[in-house]
Every structure is written in C-alpha cells, then in structure tokens.
Scaffold this motif. Structure first.
Motif, PDB file in Angstrom:
ATOM      1  N   GLU A   2      42.010  -5.199 -40.384  1.00 50.07           N
ATOM      2  CA  GLU A   2      40.764  -5.367 -41.157  1.00 50.07           C
ATOM      3  C   GLU A   2      40.849  -6.224 -42.440  1.00 50.07           C
ATOM      4  OE1 GLU A   2      37.356  -1.851 -42.298  1.00 50.07           O
ATOM      5  OE2 GLU A   2      39.200  -1.114 -41.867  1.00 50.07           O
ATOM      6  N   TYR A   3      39.770  -6.653 -42.748  1.00 48.31           N
ATOM      7  CA  TYR A   3      39.785  -7.663 -43.993  1.00 48.31           C
ATOM      8  C   TYR A   3      38.818  -7.195 -45.077  1.00 48.31           C
ATOM      9  CZ  TYR A   3      42.505 -10.663 -40.839  1.00 48.31           C
ATOM     10  OH  TYR A   3      43.434 -10.915 -40.008  1.00 48.31           O
ATOM     11  N   SER A   4      39.210  -7.579 -46.337  1.00 49.65           N
ATOM     12  CA  SER A   4      38.426  -7.212 -47.514  1.00 49.65           C
ATOM     13  C   SER A   4      37.283  -8.195 -47.400  1.00 49.65           C
ATOM     14  CB  SER A   4      39.344  -7.641 -48.744  1.00 49.65           C
ATOM     15  OG  SER A   4      39.693  -8.784 -48.768  1.00 49.65           O
ATOM     16  N   ALA A   5      37.251  -9.351 -46.913  1.00 51.87           N
ATOM     17  CA  ALA A   5      35.982 -10.251 -46.697  1.00 51.87           C
ATOM     18  C   ALA A   5      35.043  -9.470 -45.899  1.00 51.87           C
ATOM     19  CB  ALA A   5      36.418 -11.642 -46.366  1.00 51.87           C
ATOM     20  N   ARG A   6      34.150  -8.870 -46.344  1.00 49.02           N
ATOM     21  CA  ARG A   6      32.990  -8.372 -45.490  1.00 49.02           C
ATOM     22  C   ARG A   6      31.980  -9.122 -44.949  1.00 49.02           C
ATOM     23  NH1 ARG A   6      31.467  -2.221 -46.974  1.00 49.02           N
ATOM     24  NH2 ARG A   6      31.432  -1.355 -44.887  1.00 49.02           N
ATOM     25  N   ASN A   7      31.638 -10.207 -45.380  1.00 46.60           N
ATOM     26  CA  ASN A   7      30.481 -11.051 -44.934  1.00 46.60           C
ATOM     27  C   ASN A   7      30.957 -11.526 -43.723  1.00 46.60           C
ATOM     28  OD1 ASN A   7      28.749 -10.611 -47.189  1.00 46.60           O
ATOM     29  ND2 ASN A   7      29.771 -11.968 -48.404  1.00 46.60           N
ATOM     30  N   GLN A   8      30.472 -11.044 -42.586  1.00 52.77           N
ATOM     31  CA  GLN A   8      30.835 -11.545 -41.071  1.00 52.77           C
ATOM     32  C   GLN A   8      29.580 -11.948 -40.472  1.00 52.77           C
ATOM     33  OE1 GLN A   8      34.081  -9.949 -39.149  1.00 52.77           O
ATOM     34  NE2 GLN A   8      35.164  -9.837 -41.024  1.00 52.77           N
ATOM     35  N   LEU A   9      29.300 -12.934 -40.227  1.00 54.16           N
ATOM     36  CA  LEU A   9      27.995 -13.436 -39.446  1.00 54.16           C
ATOM     37  C   LEU A   9      28.236 -13.741 -38.060  1.00 54.16           C
ATOM     38  CD1 LEU A   9      26.138 -15.069 -42.469  1.00 54.16           C
ATOM     39  CD2 LEU A   9      25.607 -12.918 -41.426  1.00 54.16           C
ATOM     40  N   LYS A  10      27.812 -13.160 -37.165  1.00 59.11           N
ATOM     41  CA  LYS A  10      28.412 -13.338 -35.764  1.00 59.11           C
ATOM     42  C   LYS A  10      27.374 -14.664 -35.081  1.00 59.11           C
ATOM     43  CE  LYS A  10      30.731  -9.256 -34.928  1.00 59.11           C
ATOM     44  NZ  LYS A  10      30.798  -7.911 -34.530  1.00 59.11           N
ATOM     45  N   GLY A  11      27.660 -15.373 -34.557  1.00 60.37           N
ATOM     46  CA  GLY A  11      26.804 -16.574 -34.012  1.00 60.37           C
ATOM     47  C   GLY A  11      27.554 -17.154 -32.626  1.00 60.37           C
ATOM     48  N   VAL A  29      23.807 -18.544 -36.163  1.00 62.48           N
ATOM     49  CA  VAL A  29      23.889 -17.133 -36.742  1.00 62.48           C
ATOM     50  C   VAL A  29      22.760 -16.409 -36.378  1.00 62.48           C
ATOM     51  CG1 VAL A  29      25.921 -17.399 -38.330  1.00 62.48           C
ATOM     52  CG2 VAL A  29      23.477 -17.525 -39.142  1.00 62.48           C
ATOM     53  N   THR A  30      21.758 -16.731 -36.453  1.00 57.60           N
ATOM     54  CA  THR A  30      20.461 -16.179 -36.144  1.00 57.60           C
ATOM     55  C   THR A  30      19.336 -17.238 -35.975  1.00 57.60           C
ATOM     56  OG1 THR A  30      20.039 -15.405 -38.288  1.00 57.60           O
ATOM     57  CG2 THR A  30      20.881 -13.983 -37.015  1.00 57.60           C
ATOM     58  N   GLU A  31      18.813 -17.428 -34.972  1.00 55.37           N
ATOM     59  CA  GLU A  31      17.632 -18.274 -35.024  1.00 55.37           C
ATOM     60  C   GLU A  31      16.766 -18.497 -35.953  1.00 55.37           C
ATOM     61  OE1 GLU A  31      15.286 -20.410 -31.823  1.00 55.37           O
ATOM     62  OE2 GLU A  31      16.574 -18.932 -30.643  1.00 55.37           O
TER      63      GLU A  31
END
Lengths: 68, 68, 68, 68, 68, 68
Positions: A2-11, A29-31
């Motif tokens: 698991e990572y400390s960088a929490r900003n994860q945008l799926k796309g 990532v999101t239209e």
C-alpha cells in the motif's frame, strides 16, 4: 503493498506517444477530464501501456497546486 | 496568464487543516474522488481557502505516476 | 498493480516523527544509507508506520538530481 | 556549499542514454539496487556523465513515497 | 561536487519559520523577488539557516511551470 | 484564478528547443540569471512559446532545495 501517495485517479489510456527517452500518456479519468502523465519510455514499455488500458494516475499530495 | 501545467481538475474544498508551516486541503474533484493537496499555510491563508470553495487542483505532468 | 516509478529501495523504518500536517520518516535502506521521506501525517497513520517496519522508498526518476 | 536535500546515495553510472531533450542515467547505488535519474541532456553533457563515473543520486525528502 | 540541477538563484534569507516537521525559508533573490522554500526542520537546523545568510535556491528544471 | 504556488519569476524566453515529447525552455529572469524549464512539447506548442516572449517561471515551494 500500500502506498503513502493517496491521490489515485482511475481512468483509461486514450493515447501513448513515445519519444527517445520520455513518453506522454493521456488518461481519461472522468469525462471530460484528461490527465497527462510524462514517464520514461522504458516504464511505458515495461508496463506495456496502450490505448484502452485501465490504469491509475497517482500523485503525491505535495505536488498539487491549488488555484482559486 | 495561461500555464504549461495542463492537468487542472475542478472541484470543491471539503476540508482545510492548518499546521504550523503546512496545510492539508481536501478537494472533491468528482464523486467519489478526493484530491489531497499539501501547500504552505501562508498560501492557504492568502487564498482564504475554506470548505465549499470552488477550486482547481493543478498538477504538472512530470509529477504523475502511472499504475496498471 | 504495478507502477511506472521504478526506483524502489527496500528498507526498515528507524524513526517516525509526526507534526500537525506532515510526518518525517527515516528509512535505513542499506547500511549506512538512510532515506528521509516527508509524507502527510494522515498517510503515516493510515499505513500505521512505526519503527522496525519493512517498507519501500519509491521515487520517480524525474525527481532525481545527479551530482558528480 | 552544503545542501538541504540530505538524501544522497553514492553509486556508479551503468548507462547513459541521450534523447533530444532528456537523458536517462542508470546509477547502481548498492548491488542490486539501481536508481534511474532523468535529467536534461545538456546537464548530462555539461557534467560529462559516462558509464563507470562515481556519482551521487540526490533526492529531496518531499519527493519520496512510502510503500508498506 | 557539481550538480545536474542547474537552476541556482543566489540570495539572502529574509525569514526562517520552523514548524514541527517542516520549515519555511524566504530568500530574497533579487529585489523585489522572494523565493519561498519549504524544507525539513532538521535540514534548516543542520545548515543553521538564519536571517541574513547568503544561500542559493536550487530547482530542478522539470519542476518549473511556464506561464504566459 | 490565483495560485497557491507563489514563486513566480518574470522573465523573457531566450531559447526554445523541442524534442519528441519534451521541450527545453530558457528564461532570462534577471541578468545574468537564466531559469531552465522542461515542459511537454505539446504545452510549449499550445502556449506558442518563442524567443522574446514575456513569461513567468512558476515553482512550488516544496520543490526548492536550499544550498548554503
């Protein structure tokens, strides 16, 4: 892991452009939001990145600028 | 002024937490995505950031990691 | 998930120091090399980081400066 | 001159790859750890970086992500 | 040792503000330009940074955003 | 829109060099100081950057290293 960088945008990758050393990856990532990531060409090849891949854009919080 | 950093995600601030030097800002960019930005406390105060503000999270493309 | 950031140094945490917003984490990667990571306090708490933990220090290649 | 960026890993260059604008430098810091640094081609040329050079990889602590 | 990060602006420290983990350093590089650097408190203390010190602000070129 | 990244140095572009993916931009901020910015080629083209342009070099404070 698991990572400390929490900003994860799926796309989904919409384009991959390879240079000699770097690669430019577009991730929808999101239209209509598109994130551009510049990574090394070797990482793009190692991960086999191609249009249509489901990926995540990961960003450390200290790298984010706020505009108001 | 227009900027070279093209990644700009629009959202709304959901929390502002001030430390002595730094500030942690949560921005809901699109439900359920939340971006965390860590900026200096003085910038948070200068911009008057508070819950409910409409802001943009700006990220240079060289700072984005891709996970697949 | 695999990541484009290939620089991953494995080590053991030797100290965790929490501030109001940020946290300073020392990771002994190979004696006598110690890496200092500054992450948000909330990420340090979410991962439950403590002395003796086996972790990895992950660094994007564009962030590395070369000295000769 | 002494620097605030304390993360300095000593190693030897194992490859230098030049693109039009950027350069990819591999540094073996401790077997079997290799650090990849992406710097400008002009900096690689100014420092005269080549295989076998003893160099240091320097990283600011705010750039390090922790994985556990 | 010479560094790949070529952006080095010389200036004088005009203020040092210490938090629990981080420190905010103001450097007047050329009147009326002031650079703010956020570094760890321990680096600020190790270098003994104080008002009036002659220092350099060092910035890797991949970190610079261009506005026009 | 106002930005949290307060380090903004005004200057004039003295050279633009385009690679396949990245671009190297030289900005004379105050004689004899020159800032090098590496941005994507597409951002350089989108902004129409060329020699003689009045621009600003924008840098987040967490990216600045202090040398003394």
């Amino acid at each position: 892991m698991e990572y400390s960088a929490r900003n994860q945008l799926k796309g989904k990758i919409t384009s991959v452009e390879l240079g000699a050393v770097m690669a430019n990856i577009k991730i929808e990532v999101t239209e209509p939001n598109v994130i551009t990531a510049v990574i090394t060409k070797e990482s793009a090849e190692r991960l086999g990145l191609k249009e249509g891949d489901d990926v995540a854009a990961i960003i450390k919080s200290t790298e984010v600028i706020v505009g108001k």
